[in-house]
Motif scaffolding. Structure first.
Motif, short mmCIF file in Angstrom:
data_model
loop_
_atom_site.label_atom_id
_atom_site.label_comp_id
_atom_site.label_asym_id
_atom_site.label_seq_id
_atom_site.Cartn_x
_atom_site.Cartn_y
_atom_site.Cartn_z
N ASN A 85 53.76 14.61 64.30
CA ASN A 85 53.70 16.06 64.39
C ASN A 85 55.11 16.61 64.31
OD1 ASN A 85 52.60 18.59 64.64
ND2 ASN A 85 52.58 18.56 66.87
N VAL B 101 49.81 24.17 64.14
CA VAL B 101 50.48 22.87 64.18
C VAL B 101 50.97 22.53 62.78
CG1 VAL B 101 49.20 21.95 66.16
CG2 VAL B 101 48.28 21.66 63.85
N PRO C 242 51.68 18.91 61.36
CA PRO C 242 51.83 17.45 61.29
C PRO C 242 51.92 16.96 59.85
CG PRO C 242 49.53 17.98 61.50
CD PRO C 242 50.26 19.30 61.48
#
Length: 387
Positions: free
Chosen positions: A31, A44, A46
């Motif tokens: 990540n 997020v 990642p």
């Protein structure tokens, strides 16, 4: 990877007396930024890495699911109809068993599909925060989807993997890991909105910028199914409820003054981490698009400080790895994963890699810590059928 394929194919034949119907693989993930934002409906970033789990699979003539691996002497066998009662009882095999159970919960008729033999091998480090569990889940999900002819889209397979981890294994994780493993592309990250599950591929351009990403595995083990991870999630949910929003995703940095007045100090700091981390994800995506990878170092550093001080999920080994990497040439560094152990990452110029590796090794020895593993990873392709 060729050794993994050979080993898993050989073991499958030894166990079953026949060749597998196919091989499927899925990667672990790093990540880049966006920690503990996923289960708060946030953002997020990642990327899939060049460490993978391989599954050899073949349909059976009965309704039994058998799971074996190169890293365990014991095979687990259970009728598909008995999966509900087996939740949380099979150790590492809960992950593949849980995927079959989750596919049943998601609409697959487990009374109408054949049993399956699954044999698993992996070079994704366990306990390093690189999501070895999601790599197993996604490789198995892809194999079962093919063998059972379910025709599920990859976001649906990611949801099945998350359901397996949450309700079969008992780990309260979000959907980031499975999404990265299934949707990843070479030299790119997956910008994921964890509320809508909209995903966008964002080019990273590390090699073109003369950069690489180092994983610094501290060797400190952690478990998402117990302890602090669940407590942090509960704090986030309590903070959102007190502030009258469905999830912390619905707050911005401008809301933090009100949050400070309404929340106790600990809950406020948990909320502040998630709110500012969401903003950092957006800032990293913008910076990658406008300035390139060399411009994101300060945001990585700020993420680590927030996890260390506000979310309190770092450990001394992670802090030492981050500090040492920065002192010896990394542009930015942060712990990655759920915390309480595992790995940190450092964005480093290629000519600083050896210097950082030597310095981190030396710093750990000086502090009496076990020797870390420090190695580069490449943003790589997601899950696929290999043969």
């Amino acid at each position: 990877m060729s050794d993994l394929r050979d080993d898993v194919r050989t073991l499958f034949t030894q166990i079953t007396g026949r060749a597998p119907d196919g091989l499927w693989s899925a990667p672990g993930r790093v990540n880049l930024i966006g920690e503990h934002t996923d289960y708060n409906d946030g953002f997020v970033l990642p990327f899939a890495i060049d460490r993978r789990t391989i599954v050899a699979a073949g349909a059976r003539e009965d309704a039994v699911l058998r799971v074996a691996s190169t890293f365990s002497d014991d095979a687990v066998e259970i009728p598909l109809g008995d999966l509900e009662g087996a939740r949380g009882r099979a150790g590492w095999a809960d992950y593949p068993l849980g995927v079959a159970w989750a596919l049943g919960r998601s609409g697959a008729d487990l009374a109408a599909v054949p049993g399956v033999d699954l044999v698993i091998d992996s070079n994704v480090p366990v306990g390093a925060g690189l999501s070895s569990s999601a790599a197993i889940e996604c490789a198995v999900a892809l194999a079962l989807d093919d063998l059972w002819r379910l025709g599920l889209a990859r976001p649906a397979l990611a949801r099945a993997g998350q359901l397996a981890e949450n309700e079969f294994v008992g780990a309260p994780t979000g959907i980031m890991d499975q999404s990265a493993s299934l949707l990843g592309q070479a030299d790119a990250a997956v910008f994921l909105d964890c509320r809508t599950l909209d995903a966008e591929i964002v080019p990273l351009g590390f090699a073109a910028a003369g950069l690489t990403l180092l994983v610094m595995d501290t060797g400190v083990s952690h478990s998402h199914a117990t302890g602090g991870y669940g407590e942090r999630r509960a704090s986030c949910e309590a903070g959102a409820a007190a502030l009258g929003v469905p999830a912390l995703r619905d707050l911005t940095v401008d809301d933090l003054a009100r949050a400070r007045d309404l929340l106790d100090d600990v809950t406020f700091r948990r909320v502040r981490h998630v709110v500012t981390e969401n903003q950092r994800v957006l800032d990293v995506v913008r910076t990658l698009r406008t300035e390139g990878a060399a411009g994101i170092g300060e945001l990585l550093d700020a993420s680590h400080v927030s996890m260390r001080d506000d979310f309190e999920i770092s450990v001394p080994e992670l802090d030492l790895a981050v500090e040492t990497a920065r002192e010896h040439g990394a542009l930015g560094a942060r712990m990655t994963g759920g915390g309480f152990g595992g790995a940190a990452i450092a964005l480093a110029p290629l000519d600083a890699v050896s210097r950082i590796q030597v310095a981190v090794d030396g710093a750990f020895a000086e502090h009496g810590f076990a020797a870390p593993e420090v190695y580069p990873v490449r943003p790589s392709a997601g899950a696929a059928r290999d043969a």
